[in-house]
Motif scaffolding. Structure first.
Motif, PDB file in Angstrom:
ATOM      1  N   ALA A  20      11.716  -3.368  -5.555  1.00 53.66           N
ATOM      2  CA  ALA A  20      12.348  -2.997  -4.493  1.00 53.66           C
ATOM      3  C   ALA A  20      12.451  -1.603  -4.074  1.00 53.66           C
ATOM      4  CB  ALA A  20      13.722  -3.521  -4.479  1.00 53.66           C
ATOM      5  N   SER A  21      12.033  -0.682  -5.139  1.00 52.14           N
ATOM      6  CA  SER A  21      12.280   0.702  -4.808  1.00 52.14           C
ATOM      7  C   SER A  21      10.680   1.098  -4.435  1.00 52.14           C
ATOM      8  CB  SER A  21      12.662   1.383  -5.982  1.00 52.14           C
ATOM      9  OG  SER A  21      12.107   1.315  -6.958  1.00 52.14           O
ATOM     10  N   GLY A  22       9.819   0.044  -4.758  1.00 53.51           N
ATOM     11  CA  GLY A  22       8.184   0.558  -4.347  1.00 53.51           C
ATOM     12  C   GLY A  22       7.738   0.738  -2.946  1.00 53.51           C
ATOM     13  N   PRO A  23       6.667   0.921  -2.786  1.00 56.85           N
ATOM     14  CA  PRO A  23       6.268   1.085  -1.477  1.00 56.85           C
ATOM     15  C   PRO A  23       6.463  -0.203  -0.442  1.00 56.85           C
ATOM     16  CG  PRO A  23       4.352   0.655  -2.723  1.00 56.85           C
ATOM     17  CD  PRO A  23       5.358   1.014  -4.020  1.00 56.85           C
ATOM     18  N   ARG A  24       6.654   0.196   0.856  1.00 60.55           N
ATOM     19  CA  ARG A  24       6.805  -0.902   1.865  1.00 60.55           C
ATOM     20  C   ARG A  24       5.831  -1.302   2.696  1.00 60.55           C
ATOM     21  NH1 ARG A  24      11.450  -3.520   1.166  1.00 60.55           N
ATOM     22  NH2 ARG A  24      12.967  -2.606   0.234  1.00 60.55           N
ATOM     23  N   THR A  25       4.637  -0.482   2.422  1.00 51.62           N
ATOM     24  CA  THR A  25       3.407  -0.582   3.307  1.00 51.62           C
ATOM     25  C   THR A  25       1.921  -1.067   2.659  1.00 51.62           C
ATOM     26  OG1 THR A  25       2.947   1.529   3.311  1.00 51.62           O
ATOM     27  CG2 THR A  25       4.251   0.568   5.117  1.00 51.62           C
ATOM     28  N   LEU A  26       1.342  -2.006   2.879  1.00 53.84           N
ATOM     29  CA  LEU A  26       0.221  -2.433   2.190  1.00 53.84           C
ATOM     30  C   LEU A  26      -0.787  -1.425   2.670  1.00 53.84           C
ATOM     31  CD1 LEU A  26       0.041  -6.032   2.798  1.00 53.84           C
ATOM     32  CD2 LEU A  26       0.281  -4.915   0.346  1.00 53.84           C
ATOM     33  N   PRO A  27      -1.708  -0.850   1.757  1.00 52.07           N
ATOM     34  CA  PRO A  27      -2.891  -0.151   1.926  1.00 52.07           C
ATOM     35  C   PRO A  27      -3.801  -0.926   2.880  1.00 52.07           C
ATOM     36  CG  PRO A  27      -2.635  -0.318  -0.305  1.00 52.07           C
ATOM     37  CD  PRO A  27      -1.816  -1.233   0.404  1.00 52.07           C
ATOM     38  N   GLY A  28      -4.604  -0.150   3.817  1.00 52.26           N
ATOM     39  CA  GLY A  28      -5.419  -0.949   4.799  1.00 52.26           C
ATOM     40  C   GLY A  28      -6.391  -1.542   3.927  1.00 52.26           C
ATOM     41  N   THR A  29      -7.148  -2.362   4.735  1.00 49.93           N
ATOM     42  CA  THR A  29      -7.993  -3.503   3.988  1.00 49.93           C
ATOM     43  C   THR A  29      -9.314  -2.675   4.480  1.00 49.93           C
ATOM     44  OG1 THR A  29      -8.170  -4.620   6.089  1.00 49.93           O
ATOM     45  CG2 THR A  29      -7.065  -5.500   4.538  1.00 49.93           C
ATOM     46  N   GLU A  30     -10.258  -2.767   3.445  1.00 51.02           N
ATOM     47  CA  GLU A  30     -11.443  -2.236   3.787  1.00 51.02           C
ATOM     48  C   GLU A  30     -12.686  -3.285   4.446  1.00 51.02           C
ATOM     49  OE1 GLU A  30     -12.746  -1.321  -0.349  1.00 51.02           O
ATOM     50  OE2 GLU A  30     -11.047  -0.503  -0.833  1.00 51.02           O
ATOM     51  N   ASP A  31     -13.261  -2.661   5.399  1.00 51.68           N
ATOM     52  CA  ASP A  31     -14.110  -3.817   6.383  1.00 51.68           C
ATOM     53  C   ASP A  31     -15.556  -3.504   6.039  1.00 51.68           C
ATOM     54  OD1 ASP A  31     -12.039  -4.962   7.544  1.00 51.68           O
ATOM     55  OD2 ASP A  31     -11.887  -3.400   9.307  1.00 51.68           O
ATOM     56  N   GLY A  32     -15.817  -3.327   4.807  1.00 55.20           N
ATOM     57  CA  GLY A  32     -17.213  -3.091   4.557  1.00 55.20           C
ATOM     58  C   GLY A  32     -17.825  -4.481   4.513  1.00 55.20           C
ATOM     59  N   PRO A  33     -19.120  -4.432   3.924  1.00 53.60           N
ATOM     60  CA  PRO A  33     -19.903  -5.585   4.043  1.00 53.60           C
ATOM     61  C   PRO A  33     -19.312  -6.743   3.033  1.00 53.60           C
ATOM     62  CG  PRO A  33     -21.092  -4.341   2.829  1.00 53.60           C
ATOM     63  CD  PRO A  33     -19.915  -3.359   3.376  1.00 53.60           C
ATOM     64  N   TYR A  34     -19.533  -8.180   3.245  1.00 54.72           N
ATOM     65  CA  TYR A  34     -18.850  -8.905   2.417  1.00 54.72           C
ATOM     66  C   TYR A  34     -19.846  -9.003   1.070  1.00 54.72           C
ATOM     67  CZ  TYR A  34     -17.527 -13.550   0.763  1.00 54.72           C
ATOM     68  OH  TYR A  34     -16.962 -14.601  -0.075  1.00 54.72           O
ATOM     69  N   ASP A 175      13.584  -3.916  21.272  1.00 51.48           N
ATOM     70  CA  ASP A 175      13.569  -2.557  21.280  1.00 51.48           C
ATOM     71  C   ASP A 175      11.976  -1.868  21.385  1.00 51.48           C
ATOM     72  OD1 ASP A 175      12.587  -2.953  18.603  1.00 51.48           O
ATOM     73  OD2 ASP A 175      14.248  -1.945  17.905  1.00 51.48           O
ATOM     74  N   GLY A 176      11.092  -2.847  21.717  1.00 50.79           N
ATOM     75  CA  GLY A 176       9.753  -2.475  21.838  1.00 50.79           C
ATOM     76  C   GLY A 176       9.148  -2.039  20.756  1.00 50.79           C
ATOM     77  N   ARG A 177       9.637  -2.343  19.383  1.00 49.92           N
ATOM     78  CA  ARG A 177       9.146  -1.688  18.205  1.00 49.92           C
ATOM     79  C   ARG A 177       8.002  -2.714  17.605  1.00 49.92           C
ATOM     80  NH1 ARG A 177      11.151  -3.373  12.975  1.00 49.92           N
ATOM     81  NH2 ARG A 177      12.727  -4.578  14.111  1.00 49.92           N
ATOM     82  N   ALA A 178       6.640  -2.150  17.595  1.00 45.08           N
ATOM     83  CA  ALA A 178       5.443  -2.878  17.420  1.00 45.08           C
ATOM     84  C   ALA A 178       5.622  -3.338  15.603  1.00 45.08           C
ATOM     85  CB  ALA A 178       4.427  -2.046  17.362  1.00 45.08           C
ATOM     86  N   ALA A 179       4.956  -4.384  15.476  1.00 42.98           N
ATOM     87  CA  ALA A 179       5.011  -4.881  14.188  1.00 42.98           C
ATOM     88  C   ALA A 179       3.722  -4.110  13.190  1.00 42.98           C
ATOM     89  CB  ALA A 179       4.689  -6.354  14.145  1.00 42.98           C
ATOM     90  N   PRO A 180       4.059  -3.731  12.243  1.00 44.06           N
ATOM     91  CA  PRO A 180       3.111  -2.960  11.356  1.00 44.06           C
ATOM     92  C   PRO A 180       1.900  -4.188  11.099  1.00 44.06           C
ATOM     93  CG  PRO A 180       5.036  -3.145   9.914  1.00 44.06           C
ATOM     94  CD  PRO A 180       5.540  -3.669  11.354  1.00 44.06           C
ATOM     95  N   GLU A 181       0.832  -3.589  10.834  1.00 48.55           N
ATOM     96  CA  GLU A 181      -0.142  -4.396  10.411  1.00 48.55           C
ATOM     97  C   GLU A 181      -0.240  -4.755   8.787  1.00 48.55           C
ATOM     98  OE1 GLU A 181      -3.921  -2.813  11.954  1.00 48.55           O
ATOM     99  OE2 GLU A 181      -3.530  -4.178  13.789  1.00 48.55           O
ATOM    100  N   ALA A 182       0.045  -5.717   8.448  1.00 47.38           N
ATOM    101  CA  ALA A 182      -0.002  -5.761   6.714  1.00 47.38           C
ATOM    102  C   ALA A 182      -0.969  -6.990   6.537  1.00 47.38           C
ATOM    103  CB  ALA A 182       1.375  -6.323   6.447  1.00 47.38           C
ATOM    104  N   TRP A 183      -2.233  -6.451   6.385  1.00 45.04           N
ATOM    105  CA  TRP A 183      -3.229  -7.334   6.210  1.00 45.04           C
ATOM    106  C   TRP A 183      -3.461  -7.646   4.590  1.00 45.04           C
ATOM    107  CZ3 TRP A 183      -5.455  -9.226  10.552  1.00 45.04           C
ATOM    108  CH2 TRP A 183      -5.086  -8.392  11.664  1.00 45.04           C
TER     109      TRP A 183
END
Length: 193
Positions: A20-34, A175-183
């Motif tokens: 629960a005290s850890g990070p609240r955002t996921l690192p971005g995904t890598e869009d490299g080749p499959y 409130d117009g808040r955009a959702a973060p991208e959690a991929w």
């Protein structure tokens, strides 16, 4: 039996409080080749040599089998990388081999959803998928789910445990808040307490 259950719950609570005290955002995904994975199906075409061309599955050990070249490690390679490796292996037998590798079926990339969802299980990751989309595939949250303590367990380069809040993932129209991208990435496990 009851004591074992109580200790199991106490252990999970300890893990959860540490998370629960850890990070609240996921690192971005890598869009490299499959990268080819286990259980994918490949179409290997050797130009002007139909006898060597095959549709082959990637075995659970990560290898494929082809005539003349035998066993070749495919897991972790791109289609282009595997084609080059096969050309090198075929060179002693075929003059100027030209190989194309086409991904016929993607079966390796999966995410796992467990806990308080209606249909826990493994789901194929075809393209990009968010945490909210994975929850939808799993039938949504059960009435007993703690939607504000979702846990994503990730392995690999960005390994870690990430606690997310459902309310933050869907944003707010008021409130117009955009959702973060959690991929999600292949191999991620989404735990809904």
């Amino acid at each position: 039996m009851r004591a074992a259950w109580v200790w199991g719950v106490v252990g999970l609570c300890g893990i959860w409080s540490a998370c629960a005290s850890g990070p609240r955002t996921l690192p971005g995904t890598e869009d490299g080749p499959y990268r080819i994975g286990r259980e994918d199906v490949l179409d290997v075409v050797v130009w002007r040599n139909a006898e060597l061309s095959r549709v082959v599955p990637v075995r659970p050990d990560g290898f494929i089998s082809l005539p003349m070249v035998g066993e070749v490690k495919a897991e972790g390679l791109t289609a282009e990388g595997l084609a080059q490796a096969l050309e090198g292996r075929l060179a002693p037998f075929v003059q100027g081999p030209r190989v194309s590798v086409i991904l016929h079926e993607v079966n390796a990339a999966r995410v796992f959803v467990t806990g308080e969802v209606l249909h826990p299980g493994a789901y194929p990751l075809r393209g990009r998928m968010t945490v909210v989309q994975a929850l939808a595939l799993a039938g949504g949250l059960s009435p007993f789910a703690d939607a504000e303590s979702l846990l994503v367990i990730r392995t690999g380069a960005s390994a870690g445990r990430y606690v997310l809040r459902y309310s933050e993932l869907v944003g707010s129209a008021e409130d117009g808040r955009a959702a973060p991208e959690a991929w999600l990435q292949p191999g991620d496990t989404l735990v809904v307490p």
